[in-house]
Design a protein around this motif. Structure first.
Motif, PDB file in Angstrom:
ATOM      1  N   TRP A 150       0.173  -6.407 -16.655  1.00  0.00           N
ATOM      2  CA  TRP A 150      -0.783  -6.039 -15.619  1.00  0.00           C
ATOM      3  C   TRP A 150      -0.943  -7.147 -14.587  1.00  0.00           C
ATOM      4  CZ3 TRP A 150      -5.752  -7.896 -14.308  1.00  0.00           C
ATOM      5  CH2 TRP A 150      -6.545  -7.033 -13.531  1.00  0.00           C
ATOM      6  N   ALA A 151      -1.009  -8.398 -15.041  1.00  0.00           N
ATOM      7  CA  ALA A 151      -1.157  -9.535 -14.124  1.00  0.00           C
ATOM      8  C   ALA A 151       0.071  -9.677 -13.229  1.00  0.00           C
ATOM      9  CB  ALA A 151      -1.395 -10.815 -14.921  1.00  0.00           C
ATOM     10  N   LEU A 152       1.252  -9.599 -13.818  1.00  0.00           N
ATOM     11  CA  LEU A 152       2.485  -9.707 -13.032  1.00  0.00           C
ATOM     12  C   LEU A 152       2.574  -8.583 -12.002  1.00  0.00           C
ATOM     13  CD1 LEU A 152       5.008 -10.605 -15.884  1.00  0.00           C
ATOM     14  CD2 LEU A 152       4.382 -12.084 -13.949  1.00  0.00           C
ATOM     15  N   TYR A 153       2.176  -7.412 -12.400  1.00  0.00           N
ATOM     16  CA  TYR A 153       2.221  -6.236 -11.528  1.00  0.00           C
ATOM     17  C   TYR A 153       1.295  -6.408 -10.323  1.00  0.00           C
ATOM     18  CZ  TYR A 153       0.918  -1.372 -10.298  1.00  0.00           C
ATOM     19  OH  TYR A 153       0.624  -0.202  -9.652  1.00  0.00           O
ATOM     20  N   ASN A 154       0.027  -6.757 -10.556  1.00  0.00           N
ATOM     21  CA  ASN A 154      -0.934  -6.854  -9.455  1.00  0.00           C
ATOM     22  C   ASN A 154      -0.709  -8.087  -8.590  1.00  0.00           C
ATOM     23  OD1 ASN A 154      -2.997  -4.566  -9.624  1.00  0.00           O
ATOM     24  ND2 ASN A 154      -2.942  -5.258 -11.738  1.00  0.00           N
ATOM     25  N   ILE A 155      -0.400  -9.213  -9.209  1.00  0.00           N
ATOM     26  CA  ILE A 155      -0.103 -10.408  -8.413  1.00  0.00           C
ATOM     27  C   ILE A 155       1.154 -10.175  -7.583  1.00  0.00           C
ATOM     28  CG2 ILE A 155       0.573 -12.838  -8.513  1.00  0.00           C
ATOM     29  CD1 ILE A 155      -1.192 -13.091 -11.011  1.00  0.00           C
ATOM     30  N   GLY A 156       2.155  -9.522  -8.179  1.00  0.00           N
ATOM     31  CA  GLY A 156       3.398  -9.233  -7.458  1.00  0.00           C
ATOM     32  C   GLY A 156       3.171  -8.336  -6.256  1.00  0.00           C
ATOM     33  N   ILE A 157       2.348  -7.304  -6.415  1.00  0.00           N
ATOM     34  CA  ILE A 157       2.041  -6.422  -5.285  1.00  0.00           C
ATOM     35  C   ILE A 157       1.317  -7.209  -4.192  1.00  0.00           C
ATOM     36  CG2 ILE A 157       0.526  -4.533  -4.563  1.00  0.00           C
ATOM     37  CD1 ILE A 157       1.279  -3.046  -7.051  1.00  0.00           C
ATOM     38  N   GLY A 158       0.376  -8.065  -4.590  1.00  0.00           N
ATOM     39  CA  GLY A 158      -0.349  -8.872  -3.616  1.00  0.00           C
ATOM     40  C   GLY A 158       0.562  -9.826  -2.866  1.00  0.00           C
ATOM     41  N   MET A 159       1.457 -10.468  -3.586  1.00  0.00           N
ATOM     42  CA  MET A 159       2.379 -11.410  -2.950  1.00  0.00           C
ATOM     43  C   MET A 159       3.341 -10.697  -2.009  1.00  0.00           C
ATOM     44  SD  MET A 159       3.161 -14.087  -6.085  1.00  0.00           S
ATOM     45  CE  MET A 159       4.010 -15.283  -5.037  1.00  0.00           C
ATOM     46  N   ALA A 160       3.772  -9.501  -2.377  1.00  0.00           N
ATOM     47  CA  ALA A 160       4.647  -8.726  -1.497  1.00  0.00           C
ATOM     48  C   ALA A 160       3.918  -8.360  -0.206  1.00  0.00           C
ATOM     49  CB  ALA A 160       5.127  -7.467  -2.217  1.00  0.00           C
ATOM     50  N   GLY A 161       2.643  -7.947  -0.337  1.00  0.00           N
ATOM     51  CA  GLY A 161       1.853  -7.629   0.852  1.00  0.00           C
ATOM     52  C   GLY A 161       1.622  -8.846   1.726  1.00  0.00           C
ATOM     53  N   GLY A 162       1.354  -9.994   1.094  1.00  0.00           N
ATOM     54  CA  GLY A 162       1.153 -11.221   1.855  1.00  0.00           C
ATOM     55  C   GLY A 162       2.406 -11.667   2.579  1.00  0.00           C
ATOM     56  N   TYR A 163       3.551 -11.475   1.939  1.00  0.00           N
ATOM     57  CA  TYR A 163       4.827 -11.856   2.546  1.00  0.00           C
ATOM     58  C   TYR A 163       5.156 -10.970   3.745  1.00  0.00           C
ATOM     59  CZ  TYR A 163       9.818 -12.803   3.036  1.00  0.00           C
ATOM     60  OH  TYR A 163      11.052 -13.134   3.522  1.00  0.00           O
ATOM     61  N   LEU A 164       4.894  -9.662   3.610  1.00  0.00           N
ATOM     62  CA  LEU A 164       5.234  -8.724   4.678  1.00  0.00           C
ATOM     63  C   LEU A 164       4.256  -8.786   5.849  1.00  0.00           C
ATOM     64  CD1 LEU A 164       6.207  -5.615   2.514  1.00  0.00           C
ATOM     65  CD2 LEU A 164       7.753  -7.098   3.815  1.00  0.00           C
ATOM     66  N   PHE A 165       3.009  -9.222   5.583  1.00  0.00           N
ATOM     67  CA  PHE A 165       1.977  -9.229   6.632  1.00  0.00           C
ATOM     68  C   PHE A 165       1.326 -10.612   6.706  1.00  0.00           C
ATOM     69  CE2 PHE A 165       2.350  -4.913   5.007  1.00  0.00           C
ATOM     70  CZ  PHE A 165       2.533  -4.182   6.171  1.00  0.00           C
ATOM     71  N   ARG A 166       2.128 -11.613   6.933  1.00  0.00           N
ATOM     72  CA  ARG A 166       1.620 -12.989   6.983  1.00  0.00           C
ATOM     73  C   ARG A 166       0.582 -13.176   8.079  1.00  0.00           C
ATOM     74  NH1 ARG A 166       4.194 -17.320   4.544  1.00  0.00           N
ATOM     75  NH2 ARG A 166       5.992 -16.792   3.239  1.00  0.00           N
ATOM     76  N   GLU A 167       0.762 -12.508   9.201  1.00  0.00           N
ATOM     77  CA  GLU A 167      -0.157 -12.660  10.324  1.00  0.00           C
ATOM     78  C   GLU A 167      -1.422 -11.828  10.145  1.00  0.00           C
ATOM     79  OE1 GLU A 167       0.445 -14.917  12.573  1.00  0.00           O
ATOM     80  OE2 GLU A 167       2.318 -15.349  11.518  1.00  0.00           O
ATOM     81  N   GLN A 168      -1.376 -10.825   9.285  1.00  0.00           N
ATOM     82  CA  GLN A 168      -2.530  -9.959   9.014  1.00  0.00           C
ATOM     83  C   GLN A 168      -2.680  -9.788   7.499  1.00  0.00           C
ATOM     84  OE1 GLN A 168      -1.026  -6.689  11.655  1.00  0.00           O
ATOM     85  NE2 GLN A 168      -3.099  -6.770  12.495  1.00  0.00           N
ATOM     86  N   PRO A 169      -3.084 -10.847   6.813  1.00  0.00           N
ATOM     87  CA  PRO A 169      -3.119 -10.801   5.345  1.00  0.00           C
ATOM     88  C   PRO A 169      -4.036  -9.726   4.778  1.00  0.00           C
ATOM     89  CG  PRO A 169      -4.259 -12.747   6.190  1.00  0.00           C
ATOM     90  CD  PRO A 169      -3.526 -12.151   7.336  1.00  0.00           C
ATOM     91  N   LEU A 170      -5.155  -9.440   5.489  1.00  0.00           N
ATOM     92  CA  LEU A 170      -6.061  -8.397   4.984  1.00  0.00           C
ATOM     93  C   LEU A 170      -5.393  -7.028   5.012  1.00  0.00           C
ATOM     94  CD1 LEU A 170      -9.580  -9.363   6.397  1.00  0.00           C
ATOM     95  CD2 LEU A 170      -8.650  -9.710   4.105  1.00  0.00           C
ATOM     96  N   LEU A 171      -4.538  -6.794   5.993  1.00  0.00           N
ATOM     97  CA  LEU A 171      -3.779  -5.544   6.039  1.00  0.00           C
ATOM     98  C   LEU A 171      -2.840  -5.466   4.839  1.00  0.00           C
ATOM     99  CD1 LEU A 171      -2.937  -2.943   7.443  1.00  0.00           C
ATOM    100  CD2 LEU A 171      -1.320  -4.281   8.821  1.00  0.00           C
ATOM    101  N   GLY A 172      -2.234  -6.602   4.513  1.00  0.00           N
ATOM    102  CA  GLY A 172      -1.381  -6.649   3.329  1.00  0.00           C
ATOM    103  C   GLY A 172      -2.156  -6.338   2.063  1.00  0.00           C
ATOM    104  N   VAL A 173      -3.398  -6.838   1.990  1.00  0.00           N
ATOM    105  CA  VAL A 173      -4.246  -6.574   0.822  1.00  0.00           C
ATOM    106  C   VAL A 173      -4.575  -5.088   0.732  1.00  0.00           C
ATOM    107  CG1 VAL A 173      -6.535  -6.941  -0.172  1.00  0.00           C
ATOM    108  CG2 VAL A 173      -5.242  -8.881   0.732  1.00  0.00           C
ATOM    109  N   VAL A 174      -4.975  -4.491   1.868  1.00  0.00           N
ATOM    110  CA  VAL A 174      -5.326  -3.064   1.883  1.00  0.00           C
ATOM    111  C   VAL A 174      -4.133  -2.212   1.458  1.00  0.00           C
ATOM    112  CG1 VAL A 174      -5.965  -1.116   3.365  1.00  0.00           C
ATOM    113  CG2 VAL A 174      -7.131  -3.317   3.609  1.00  0.00           C
ATOM    114  N   ILE A 175      -2.964  -2.515   2.000  1.00  0.00           N
ATOM    115  CA  ILE A 175      -1.767  -1.755   1.641  1.00  0.00           C
ATOM    116  C   ILE A 175      -1.418  -1.978   0.174  1.00  0.00           C
ATOM    117  CG2 ILE A 175       0.722  -1.559   2.038  1.00  0.00           C
ATOM    118  CD1 ILE A 175       0.171  -2.096   4.984  1.00  0.00           C
ATOM    119  N   GLY A 176      -1.576  -3.222  -0.286  1.00  0.00           N
ATOM    120  CA  GLY A 176      -1.286  -3.523  -1.691  1.00  0.00           C
ATOM    121  C   GLY A 176      -2.205  -2.769  -2.642  1.00  0.00           C
ATOM    122  N   VAL A 177      -3.505  -2.750  -2.333  1.00  0.00           N
ATOM    123  CA  VAL A 177      -4.461  -2.018  -3.179  1.00  0.00           C
ATOM    124  C   VAL A 177      -4.151  -0.524  -3.152  1.00  0.00           C
ATOM    125  CG1 VAL A 177      -6.879  -1.354  -3.437  1.00  0.00           C
ATOM    126  CG2 VAL A 177      -6.290  -3.727  -2.924  1.00  0.00           C
ATOM    127  N   GLY A 178      -3.854  -0.007  -1.960  1.00  0.00           N
ATOM    128  CA  GLY A 178      -3.512   1.408  -1.852  1.00  0.00           C
ATOM    129  C   GLY A 178      -2.256   1.749  -2.641  1.00  0.00           C
TER     130      GLY A 178
END
Length: 214
Positions: A150-178
């Motif tokens: 579970w930890a690897l899964y959620n941290i991995g999704i968060g890191m992927a969102g952060g990598y793809l949306f470095r300039e808009q990290p909150l957007l990456g978080v929203v997409i990751g949670v969704g």
């Protein structure tokens, strides 16, 4: 929006973040109203966007928090006679606990791992495991396996969102949670469909709609 961004950045860079994350994730295992996934995904995104938090610290803290929360729910379940009766008075609560009890009797550890990815399911399964006196050492082993995945899964999704949306990290978080919610929903729907196909009509019973809790 900029003020929210600064606030989140401040929290994510705070040395108290790990304590906050531990508390929320552990509490989420007992009371699924806490946003455990959201906090972990957000921390994962900011581990890429800025220097803190450290992913190497984030992972073990998240695993330990999840295990601690599951064990707490398990031990509460061992003395939860009145609590169990109160929860089972509601239709949704009764269906959750019936699902968890049947799963523990038929699939044992597999249901503990699966339930960790289902909001509400992990709480019902951990509490029920205590109620039916599921062996503590065996529960701990499966809870550790589930928490790690579970930890690897959620941290991995968060890191992927952060990598793809470095300039808009909150957007990456929203997409990751969704994305996490969509994947969890798909997994649950597939599981329900497979279980229904594997039963005879006389054995079929309504499945708990676990994902309505969030």
């Amino acid at each position: 929006m900029e003020s929210v961004l600064h606030l989140v950045e401040g929290v994510m860079s705070s040395p108290w973040l790990y304590l906050l994350l531990f508390s929320v994730v552990a509490a989420d295992s007992v009371l699924p109203v806490f946003p455990g996934e959201t906090v972990v995904i957000t921390a994962g995104a900011y581990a890429v966007v800025q220097d803190a938090p450290s992913a190497w610290i984030l992972l073990p803290v998240t695993i330990l928090a999840a295990v601690a929360g599951d064990l707490t729910a398990h031990h509460l379940g061992r003395g939860a006679g009145p609590l169990s009766r109160r929860i089972r008075r509601s239709r949704t609560g009764d269906r959750l606990f019936t699902w968890a009890e049947n799963g523990l009797h038929t699939r044992g550890g597999a249901i503990i791992v699966t339930a960790r990815f289902i909001p509400g399911g992990r709480t019902a399964t951990s509490l029920t495991s205590g109620m039916i006196r599921y062996p503590r050492p065996r529960f701990l082993g499966f809870a550790l396996l589930a928490a790690t995945a579970w930890a690897l899964y959620n941290i991995g999704i968060g890191m992927a969102g952060g990598y793809l949306f470095r300039e808009q990290p909150l957007l990456g978080v929203v997409i990751g949670v969704g994305l996490a919610l969509v994947i969890s929903t798909v997994i649950e729907k597939v599981r329900i469909a497979r279980e229904r196909r594997g039963r005879s009509p006389s054995e079929a019973s309504p499945e708990p709609e676990l994902l309505r809790s969030r």
